[in-house]
Scaffold this motif. Structure first.
Motif, mmCIF file in Angstrom:
data_model
loop_
_atom_site.group_PDB
_atom_site.id
_atom_site.type_symbol
_atom_site.label_atom_id
_atom_site.label_comp_id
_atom_site.label_asym_id
_atom_site.label_seq_id
_atom_site.Cartn_x
_atom_site.Cartn_y
_atom_site.Cartn_z
ATOM 1 N N VAL A 271 -61.255 -48.463 -4.036
ATOM 2 C CA VAL A 271 -62.395 -47.503 -4.689
ATOM 3 C C VAL A 271 -62.345 -47.388 -5.971
ATOM 4 N N LEU A 272 -61.319 -48.178 -6.802
ATOM 5 C CA LEU A 272 -61.380 -48.001 -8.231
ATOM 6 C C LEU A 272 -61.878 -49.069 -9.020
ATOM 7 N N ASP A 273 -62.477 -48.968 -10.332
ATOM 8 C CA ASP A 273 -62.620 -50.087 -11.284
ATOM 9 C C ASP A 273 -61.656 -49.817 -12.285
ATOM 10 N N ALA A 274 -61.275 -48.609 -12.806
ATOM 11 C CA ALA A 274 -60.234 -48.384 -13.686
ATOM 12 C C ALA A 274 -59.094 -47.491 -13.448
ATOM 13 N N TRP A 275 -58.085 -47.666 -13.923
ATOM 14 C CA TRP A 275 -56.844 -46.668 -13.672
ATOM 15 C C TRP A 275 -56.437 -46.132 -14.923
ATOM 16 N N LEU A 276 -56.216 -45.177 -15.173
ATOM 17 C CA LEU A 276 -55.627 -44.460 -16.291
ATOM 18 C C LEU A 276 -54.159 -44.100 -16.027
ATOM 19 N N VAL A 277 -53.476 -44.556 -16.816
ATOM 20 C CA VAL A 277 -52.085 -44.124 -16.812
ATOM 21 C C VAL A 277 -51.563 -43.303 -18.083
ATOM 22 N N ASP A 278 -50.367 -42.857 -17.859
ATOM 23 C CA ASP A 278 -49.878 -42.137 -19.106
ATOM 24 C C ASP A 278 -49.400 -43.237 -20.045
ATOM 25 N N GLU A 279 -49.570 -42.749 -21.261
ATOM 26 C CA GLU A 279 -49.010 -43.870 -22.455
ATOM 27 C C GLU A 279 -47.801 -44.236 -22.443
ATOM 28 N N SER A 280 -46.930 -43.401 -21.638
ATOM 29 C CA SER A 280 -45.360 -43.730 -21.579
ATOM 30 C C SER A 280 -45.148 -44.876 -20.436
ATOM 31 N N ASP A 281 -46.600 -45.118 -19.609
ATOM 32 C CA ASP A 281 -46.491 -46.043 -18.555
ATOM 33 C C ASP A 281 -47.304 -47.250 -18.938
ATOM 34 N N ALA A 282 -47.397 -47.457 -20.246
ATOM 35 C CA ALA A 282 -47.908 -48.686 -20.767
ATOM 36 C C ALA A 282 -47.394 -49.728 -20.406
ATOM 37 N N GLY A 283 -48.461 -50.723 -19.815
ATOM 38 C CA GLY A 283 -47.888 -52.008 -19.302
ATOM 39 C C GLY A 283 -48.188 -52.338 -17.944
ATOM 40 N N ALA A 284 -48.275 -50.801 -17.170
ATOM 41 C CA ALA A 284 -48.283 -51.059 -15.604
ATOM 42 C C ALA A 284 -49.569 -51.645 -15.191
ATOM 43 N N GLN A 285 -49.455 -52.443 -14.138
ATOM 44 C CA GLN A 285 -50.551 -53.368 -14.044
ATOM 45 C C GLN A 285 -50.997 -53.047 -12.406
ATOM 46 N N VAL A 286 -52.454 -52.951 -12.167
ATOM 47 C CA VAL A 286 -52.705 -53.141 -10.655
ATOM 48 C C VAL A 286 -53.795 -54.218 -10.518
ATOM 49 N N PRO A 287 -53.636 -55.105 -9.595
ATOM 50 C CA PRO A 287 -54.300 -56.254 -9.464
ATOM 51 C C PRO A 287 -55.948 -55.748 -9.270
ATOM 52 N N GLY A 288 -56.843 -56.388 -10.033
ATOM 53 C CA GLY A 288 -58.236 -56.076 -10.120
ATOM 54 C C GLY A 288 -58.714 -54.829 -10.759
ATOM 55 N N LEU A 289 -57.788 -54.034 -11.403
ATOM 56 C CA LEU A 289 -58.046 -52.772 -11.964
ATOM 57 C C LEU A 289 -57.660 -52.947 -13.500
ATOM 58 N N THR A 290 -58.758 -52.470 -14.479
ATOM 59 C CA THR A 290 -58.532 -52.270 -15.628
ATOM 60 C C THR A 290 -57.747 -51.086 -15.993
ATOM 61 N N VAL A 291 -56.584 -51.294 -16.405
ATOM 62 C CA VAL A 291 -55.667 -50.212 -16.684
ATOM 63 C C VAL A 291 -55.517 -49.838 -18.037
ATOM 64 N N ALA A 311 -61.394 -42.045 -20.114
ATOM 65 C CA ALA A 311 -62.029 -42.515 -18.842
ATOM 66 C C ALA A 311 -63.483 -43.047 -18.837
ATOM 67 N N LEU A 312 -64.231 -42.196 -19.469
ATOM 68 C CA LEU A 312 -65.663 -42.599 -19.683
ATOM 69 C C LEU A 312 -65.682 -43.713 -20.494
ATOM 70 N N ALA A 313 -65.016 -43.825 -21.661
ATOM 71 C CA ALA A 313 -64.994 -45.133 -22.474
ATOM 72 C C ALA A 313 -64.517 -46.392 -21.804
ATOM 73 N N THR A 314 -63.626 -46.060 -21.142
ATOM 74 C CA THR A 314 -62.939 -47.251 -20.353
ATOM 75 C C THR A 314 -63.941 -47.974 -19.359
ATOM 76 N N VAL A 315 -64.695 -47.305 -18.697
ATOM 77 C CA VAL A 315 -65.723 -47.811 -17.669
ATOM 78 C C VAL A 315 -66.954 -47.968 -18.567
ATOM 79 N N GLY A 316 -67.001 -47.445 -19.866
ATOM 80 C CA GLY A 316 -68.327 -47.989 -20.479
ATOM 81 C C GLY A 316 -69.584 -47.009 -20.358
ATOM 82 N N VAL A 317 -69.345 -45.876 -19.921
ATOM 83 C CA VAL A 317 -70.446 -44.852 -19.829
ATOM 84 C C VAL A 317 -70.521 -43.827 -21.076
ATOM 85 N N ALA A 318 -69.631 -44.090 -22.043
ATOM 86 C CA ALA A 318 -69.772 -42.880 -23.040
ATOM 87 C C ALA A 318 -69.680 -43.644 -24.417
#
Lengths: 318, 318
Positions: A271-291, A311-318
């Motif tokens: 159900v996701l296009d993008a996945w926001l994780v905390d800055e301390s979790d930078a580097g996390a990967q999920v197949p198919g998602l913009t993290v 989040a809005l910026a990540t998916v390009g709506v802001a």
């Protein structure tokens, strides 16, 4: 801009404070589609914990210390019910809260759907976002547990509050979900949305029951709007609540990547296009998602609004 | 000795304190047959004011100042219901009281008759007398009134509390009474009684609805036990409440003789053998009845017990 948010209770309510703040800046229109899997009938009262947490929080009536229920709550009725030996006694049924349940129960018994009841209750609270239950039908989260050597299904509230998620649990079942329809307005809102946000709510018992309504999942998964989700896990611990225990039942790793993978990429049946994780979790990967890694602690409304803008910026709506 | 008492709410409860005191001295067994004509469903809660007044008073939980409801009562739920605009707002629905109504409503909805529900509630209150509703069926007192030029029937509670009995009233109707059956145990208690006492309750809206159940009236009128009643009127005024306004609707003189005549002698189709009036009303006459003048102010339990002993002596059972 039209924003749809899928949300559970307390975490969802805090998140929606940030969404509402962004909406007030931008003139956006917000529809919150809220989990009903926690709903339960106790003492003859229909109780909708997630709808009420959102309504009280956005309406300025929530208890900021306890996190759930009403500020200045009293417990007279609960004590009296216990004096009668009326079961169950483990549910925190406050006096102010009971008035909400009485109004709701009476309207439901008169034949109004939950969505109409919610709208009527919101006349008082003016949450500033449109609040819709995921479904007007019964979608009730049960936990299949082992108690005293026997396997049985208990309501999520009993599992969560009475047993503190501390008993052997095989799985969760969303009773009624397969045949449940989205509440009036849900599909239209998703179809018209510019963006769908998945709040950092419990993925197993807050977000999953919403998506367990087949038409809701399909609308999110195949709709025109990009979908951005927020990890409720920072490091290896839930921001609040017992998501770790729920994920353990599912056999899903309690990590931003684990939850991201559970929700999955739209390109791969999720159900996701993008996945926001905390800055301390930078580097996390999920197949198919913009993290994207950004600060995810909802310490106040401003911090939460910044998350939403990210989040809005990540998916390009802001 | 077996004593049956026909009683309404607050006055009936005070009277029953005296009956219970006599029963404790003598080892008598007391069954109270209580009016259900005031019962009403508000905010989805089934409320039985007379049963509750008796139960709380005999159970030590009544408010002695206000006369009705629970001591130490709070009003949080009522205030919250009003904040939702939930009607009606004129009924005094206390938080402690609501727990009673929740237990009752839930049991009734589960299929238990009111008599079984009352017994269950009395497990907590231990009133010391057996409490039976006059009927498990609906027997609901309505007032036929003129409001804004139109004639309509309103529930007794609305007439009494909202309008303070202050609107043009044609008559009272006991909805459902004609087909109502006595609650389980009522007929057996009357048949086995050594004496039946009619409490000094409102004759029009407390005693009459009990006797409006055909089989109850017949059992009292034709049973083996002598029947002694107590005038709720001293001089030309009710001891408490608004019996004067109710009698005016009936076209009955507000006097001990007027009420005695309304209840009538068993020898002439009524329900009484003896009629106790206040000592200040000595000389009052009612055709067919033994009238005795004794102090009738229920100032305390001892004074009330003396009234009861006077009645027992008058009908020759003590």
């Amino acid at each position: 801009m039209r924003i749809v948010v899928l949300a559970g209770g307390i975490g969802g309510a805090r998140f929606l404070l940030g969404v509402r703040a962004v909406a007030r800046e931008t003139g956006a229109d917000v529809t919150a589609v809220i989990n009903v899997g926690d709903d339960v009938t106790l003492h003859g009262l229909r109780i909708c914990p997630d709808l009420d947490s959102v309504m009280y929080t956005l309406g300025g009536g929530a208890d900021p210390e306890r996190g759930w229920g009403r500020v200045g709550e009293t417990w007279t009725v609960k004590d009296e019910l216990a004096a009668y030996g009326a079961e169950p006694t483990w549910f925190g049924l406050g006096d102010k809260d009971i008035a909400t349940h009485l109004v709701r129960t009476r309207m439901l018994e008169a034949g109004y759907p939950l969505s109409a009841v919610t709208e009527a209750l919101c006349d008082r609270w003016q949450p500033g976002v449109r609040m819709l239950p995921a479904s007007d039908d019964r979608v009730e989260t049960h936990a299949v547990v082992e108690v005293d050597g026997a396997t049985r299904a208990i309501h999520f509230q009993e599992w969560w509050i009475r047993y503190r998620a501390g008993i052997p649990t095989q799985r969760f079942v969303f009773v009624g979900a397969e045949t449940a329809k989205p509440a009036a307005g849900v599909l239209d809102a998703i179809a018209a949305a510019d963006v769908v946000l998945v709040a950092p709510s419990n993925p197993v018992v807050s977000i999953a029951p919403i998506l367990a309504v087949p038409a809701v999942r399909e609308a999110v998964a195949t709709g025109p709007a990009p979908v951005a989700g927020f990890s409720p896990i920072i490091g290896s611990a839930p921001v609040r609540g017992m998501a770790d225990k729920c994920l353990e039942v599912m056999g899903v790793e309690c990590s931003p990547a684990g939850v991201g993978g559970l929700l999955g990429a739209r390109s791969a049946g999720g159900v996701l296009d993008a996945w926001l994780v905390d800055e301390s979790d930078a580097g996390a990967q999920v197949p198919g998602l913009t993290v994207r890694a950004v600060p995810l602690w909802m310490t106040d409304e401003a911090a939460t609004a910044t998350m939403v803008r990210d989040a809005l910026a990540t998916v390009g709506v802001a």
